[in-house]
Design a protein around this motif. Structure first.
Motif: not given
Length: 341
Positions: A10-11, A16, A18, A29-31, A33, A35
């Motif tokens: 969580y960034r 968000i 990941y 290693k993917d976002c 998009g 919450t």
């Protein structure tokens, strides 16, 4: 950095989510998009499916990144004019529309939406087919098969079904006041050479000894031979022979040719005739004279006979002559008997 799941991170202030884990040998290693952890779990599963199907590479790539990677290979070996038209289609139209979109998110619905947008802008069938083909080609390079649309085109291509007769061609050419541009038009009419190739024609390409013009076409990159004949030689001889390997029509430009052509055809009230119709006239004239289609293909510099068919138009007289096979012809002995009687 708070971690609620071993594979989620969580960034940022918005937290968000990941994805960070290994699956089937891939380091993911993917976002994601979002919450929302439930949505993140769904997207995680979509990534797993893409990995298992071998589509992770395309799932991850955005359209503009994929184009930058693949465009040189897509146009490799193509003629300069083809590379130019592909570049315009891709970077002027496809990239602005699909920027930021992942290849895995491009399907038939997205293709149809793009087609509607472009047809609203007035694009015709030929250009639309080219852009959709390039889109499918790009997606295919990254492991996904995207079938072309089967929808009707709002602006269908209307092939030329009428071509100028020789008297009409000579009428327009005679109305061109500039001798150089008149020679350009006559050369195109009696050789079938495209406008760009005629304007760049050099004296070294004309071999009067063998009776051929030999040159490499700009459109296809293929070498072709255009036979010299009296009418073509008369057209070329309107220009003085230059020194060295200079252009046959020095100083002639596309805009200059268009200006004189438009002015001349309006003067003789033949506004419907395009300069490219001189190529139609050349191949159609030869076809109606009985030249074999394979010879027409070579004379036109086409890569396939299908391309040649677009330039061949039957005259009224050739159609009348064709049906004469239904008229029975007397045998030789019958003619002799009638003479004796």
């Amino acid at each position: 950095m708070e971690t609620k799941n071993k594979y989620f991170r969580y960034r940022g202030k918005r937290r968000i989510i990941y994805l960070q884990e290994r699956h089937c040998g891939y380091l993911l290693k993917d976002c994601l998009g979002t919450t929302d952890e439930q949505i993140a779990l769904i997207r995680r599963r979509e990534i797993h499916i893409a990995v298992e199907r071998g589509e992770y590479k395309s799932w991850k790539k955005t359209f503009e990144v994929a184009i930058d990677e693949s465009f040189p290979a897509m146009v490799a070996g193509k003629a300069a004019s083809t590379r130019k038209s592909y570049r315009v289609s891709v970077y002027n139209h496809l990239v602005p529309w699909f920027t930021g979109v992942r290849l895995s998110d491009i399907g038939r619905a997205e293709m149809s939406e793009y087609k509607t947008m472009r047809e609203d802008q007035g694009i015709g069938e030929v250009g639309m087919k080219r852009e959709l083909w390039l889109l499918c080609c790009l997606v295919r390079r990254y492991g996904r098969e995207l079938m072309p649309l089967r929808e009707a085109y709002r602006h269908p291509h209307r092939p030329v079904d009428h071509f100028p007769e020789e008297a009409e061609v000579l009428s327009i050419c005679g109305a061109i006041s500039n001798i150089m541009y008149r020679a350009v038009a006559l050369t195109s009419a009696y050789s079938g050479i495209r406008r760009g190739d005629v304007l760049q024609l050099r004296w070294a390409a004309i071999d009067f000894a063998s009776g051929f013009i030999r040159f490499r076409q700009q459109k296809t990159g293929r070498w072709i031979r255009s036979p010299l004949h009296p009418k073509l030689i008369d057209a070329i001889n309107l220009m003085p022979r230059g020194l060295g390997n200079v252009r046959v029509f020095p100083g002639a430009t596309g805009p200059g040719l268009e200006y004189h052509w438009q002015k001349a055809k309006q003067a003789v009230d033949l506004k419907w005739v395009r300069f490219h119709d001189l190529r139609h006239f050349y191949l159609s004239f030869l076809s109606n004279a009985g030249v074999h289609p394979l010879q027409l293909k070579d004379l036109g510099g086409h890569t396939s006979i299908k391309s040649t068919e677009r330039y061949v138009h039957s005259s009224d007289q050739s159609l009348k002559d064709a049906v004469q096979v239904f008229v029975p012809k007397p045998y030789p002995n019958q003619e002799t008997e009638s003479l004796e009687g």
